[in-house]
Motif scaffolding. Structure first.
Motif, mmCIF file in Angstrom:
data_model
loop_
_atom_site.group_PDB
_atom_site.id
_atom_site.type_symbol
_atom_site.label_atom_id
_atom_site.label_comp_id
_atom_site.label_asym_id
_atom_site.label_seq_id
_atom_site.Cartn_x
_atom_site.Cartn_y
_atom_site.Cartn_z
ATOM 1 N N PHE A 24 0.839 -1.193 0.000
ATOM 2 C CA PHE A 24 0.000 0.000 0.000
ATOM 3 C C PHE A 24 0.876 1.246 0.000
ATOM 4 C CE2 PHE A 24 -2.641 3.155 2.363
ATOM 5 C CZ PHE A 24 -3.699 3.245 1.471
ATOM 6 N N LEU A 25 1.830 1.315 0.896
ATOM 7 C CA LEU A 25 2.719 2.479 0.975
ATOM 8 C C LEU A 25 3.573 2.621 -0.271
ATOM 9 C CD1 LEU A 25 3.821 2.177 4.696
ATOM 10 C CD2 LEU A 25 2.180 3.801 3.731
ATOM 11 N N ASP A 26 4.043 1.506 -0.824
ATOM 12 C CA ASP A 26 4.864 1.538 -2.033
ATOM 13 C C ASP A 26 4.086 2.049 -3.242
ATOM 14 O OD1 ASP A 26 7.066 0.614 -0.664
ATOM 15 O OD2 ASP A 26 6.889 -1.453 -1.406
ATOM 16 N N GLY A 27 2.760 2.028 -3.164
ATOM 17 C CA GLY A 27 1.927 2.499 -4.265
ATOM 18 C C GLY A 27 1.793 4.007 -4.343
ATOM 19 N N PHE A 28 2.321 4.729 -3.346
ATOM 20 C CA PHE A 28 2.255 6.192 -3.325
ATOM 21 C C PHE A 28 3.580 6.797 -3.777
ATOM 22 C CE2 PHE A 28 -1.164 5.315 -0.316
ATOM 23 C CZ PHE A 28 -2.096 6.290 -0.638
ATOM 24 N N ARG A 70 -12.997 11.678 -13.597
ATOM 25 C CA ARG A 70 -13.484 13.058 -13.409
ATOM 26 C C ARG A 70 -12.283 13.978 -13.530
ATOM 27 N NH1 ARG A 70 -17.141 12.328 -7.979
ATOM 28 N NH2 ARG A 70 -18.586 10.763 -8.823
ATOM 29 N N GLY A 71 -12.110 14.553 -14.696
ATOM 30 C CA GLY A 71 -10.939 15.400 -14.926
ATOM 31 C C GLY A 71 -9.672 14.588 -14.781
ATOM 32 N N GLU A 72 -8.795 15.013 -13.889
ATOM 33 C CA GLU A 72 -7.518 14.329 -13.668
ATOM 34 C C GLU A 72 -7.610 13.221 -12.627
ATOM 35 O OE1 GLU A 72 -4.378 17.072 -12.853
ATOM 36 O OE2 GLU A 72 -4.843 18.319 -14.593
ATOM 37 N N GLU A 73 -8.793 12.965 -12.111
ATOM 38 C CA GLU A 73 -8.948 11.972 -11.044
ATOM 39 C C GLU A 73 -9.712 10.748 -11.518
ATOM 40 O OE1 GLU A 73 -8.936 14.597 -7.002
ATOM 41 O OE2 GLU A 73 -10.884 14.255 -7.936
ATOM 42 N N THR A 74 -9.364 9.629 -10.922
ATOM 43 C CA THR A 74 -10.141 8.407 -11.063
ATOM 44 C C THR A 74 -10.913 8.258 -9.768
ATOM 45 O OG1 THR A 74 -8.487 7.373 -12.478
ATOM 46 C CG2 THR A 74 -10.036 5.900 -11.351
ATOM 47 N N VAL A 75 -12.242 8.180 -9.867
ATOM 48 C CA VAL A 75 -13.082 8.074 -8.681
ATOM 49 C C VAL A 75 -13.653 6.663 -8.608
ATOM 50 C CG1 VAL A 75 -15.101 8.971 -7.459
ATOM 51 C CG2 VAL A 75 -13.625 10.527 -8.769
ATOM 52 N N VAL A 76 -13.386 6.023 -7.479
ATOM 53 C CA VAL A 76 -13.848 4.665 -7.237
ATOM 54 C C VAL A 76 -14.916 4.715 -6.152
ATOM 55 C CG1 VAL A 76 -13.174 2.366 -6.414
ATOM 56 C CG2 VAL A 76 -11.622 3.669 -7.887
ATOM 57 N N THR A 77 -16.081 4.190 -6.457
ATOM 58 C CA THR A 77 -17.142 4.035 -5.463
ATOM 59 C C THR A 77 -17.044 2.611 -4.956
ATOM 60 O OG1 THR A 77 -18.534 5.606 -6.640
ATOM 61 C CG2 THR A 77 -19.628 4.155 -5.042
ATOM 62 N N ALA A 78 -16.966 2.451 -3.641
ATOM 63 C CA ALA A 78 -16.793 1.121 -3.055
ATOM 64 C C ALA A 78 -17.590 0.991 -1.771
ATOM 65 C CB ALA A 78 -15.316 0.858 -2.765
ATOM 66 N N VAL A 95 -2.977 10.217 -10.089
ATOM 67 C CA VAL A 95 -1.856 9.343 -10.418
ATOM 68 C C VAL A 95 -0.747 10.160 -11.059
ATOM 69 C CG1 VAL A 95 -1.146 7.366 -11.820
ATOM 70 C CG2 VAL A 95 -3.399 7.361 -10.705
ATOM 71 N N GLU A 96 0.485 9.893 -10.634
ATOM 72 C CA GLU A 96 1.684 10.457 -11.261
ATOM 73 C C GLU A 96 2.565 9.287 -11.654
ATOM 74 O OE1 GLU A 96 3.802 13.342 -8.951
ATOM 75 O OE2 GLU A 96 1.996 14.529 -8.586
ATOM 76 N N GLY A 97 2.759 9.110 -12.943
ATOM 77 C CA GLY A 97 3.562 7.989 -13.421
ATOM 78 C C GLY A 97 2.887 6.679 -13.060
ATOM 79 N N ASP A 98 3.602 5.845 -12.318
ATOM 80 C CA ASP A 98 3.049 4.529 -11.947
ATOM 81 C C ASP A 98 2.636 4.464 -10.480
ATOM 82 O OD1 ASP A 98 5.585 4.607 -10.825
ATOM 83 O OD2 ASP A 98 6.164 2.603 -11.506
ATOM 84 N N ARG A 99 2.462 5.647 -9.850
ATOM 85 C CA ARG A 99 2.070 5.683 -8.435
ATOM 86 C C ARG A 99 0.972 6.710 -8.199
ATOM 87 N NH1 ARG A 99 7.906 4.811 -5.767
ATOM 88 N NH2 ARG A 99 8.042 2.632 -6.417
ATOM 89 N N VAL A 100 0.334 6.571 -7.052
ATOM 90 C CA VAL A 100 -0.720 7.502 -6.650
ATOM 91 C C VAL A 100 -0.092 8.656 -5.876
ATOM 92 C CG1 VAL A 100 -2.747 7.752 -5.152
ATOM 93 C CG2 VAL A 100 -2.525 5.747 -6.646
ATOM 94 N N SER A 101 -0.440 9.871 -6.255
ATOM 95 C CA SER A 101 0.067 11.046 -5.523
ATOM 96 C C SER A 101 -0.933 11.528 -4.478
ATOM 97 C CB SER A 101 0.390 12.191 -6.488
ATOM 98 O OG SER A 101 -0.780 12.619 -7.163
#
Length: 107
Positions: A24-28, A70-78, A95-101
């Motif tokens: 999880f942390l590595d994904g940021f 939505r614009g520059e964001e991916t919105v997930v409903t869960a 998202v920036e590159g291959d990670r979430v900012s």
């Protein structure tokens, strides 16, 4: 409408559902942010402390119902389950590159 989920977003959701804090942390990004209802946690140490107390530490589960752009964001409903908050939530990811900012959580 259901859009394709970026791999960086899928990585974070899979890590959360797998209760894998390291993944999880590595994904940021290095200066990544979690915004949980206006409370911001920046960087791995602060995100870990938040997650240990309120997210992965509560054995979170996220059942994705919808994905949209939505614009520059991916919105997930869960539907959120686990030993903490339970119920519907919206997670907006930048998202920036291959990670979430940035991951923003709202109802």
């Amino acid at each position: 409408m259901t859009e394709e989920m970026p791999q960086a977003v899928r990585t974070l959701l899979d890590a959360a559902n797998g209760n894998d804090t390291t993944a999880f942390l590595d994904g940021f990004t290095g200066d990544g942010v979690v915004d949980d209802w206006g409370r911001e946690f920046r960087g791995a140490a602060r995100i870990r402390a938040w997650s240990d107390a309120e997210f992965i530490g509560k054995q979170v589960s996220l059942a994705v119902e919808r994905v949209e752009r939505r614009g520059e964001e991916t919105v997930v409903t869960a539907q959120v389950g686990g030993n903490g908050f339970n119920g519907p939530s919206h997670f907006a990811f930048r998202v920036e590159g291959d990670r979430v900012s940035r991951m923003t959580i709202r109802a």
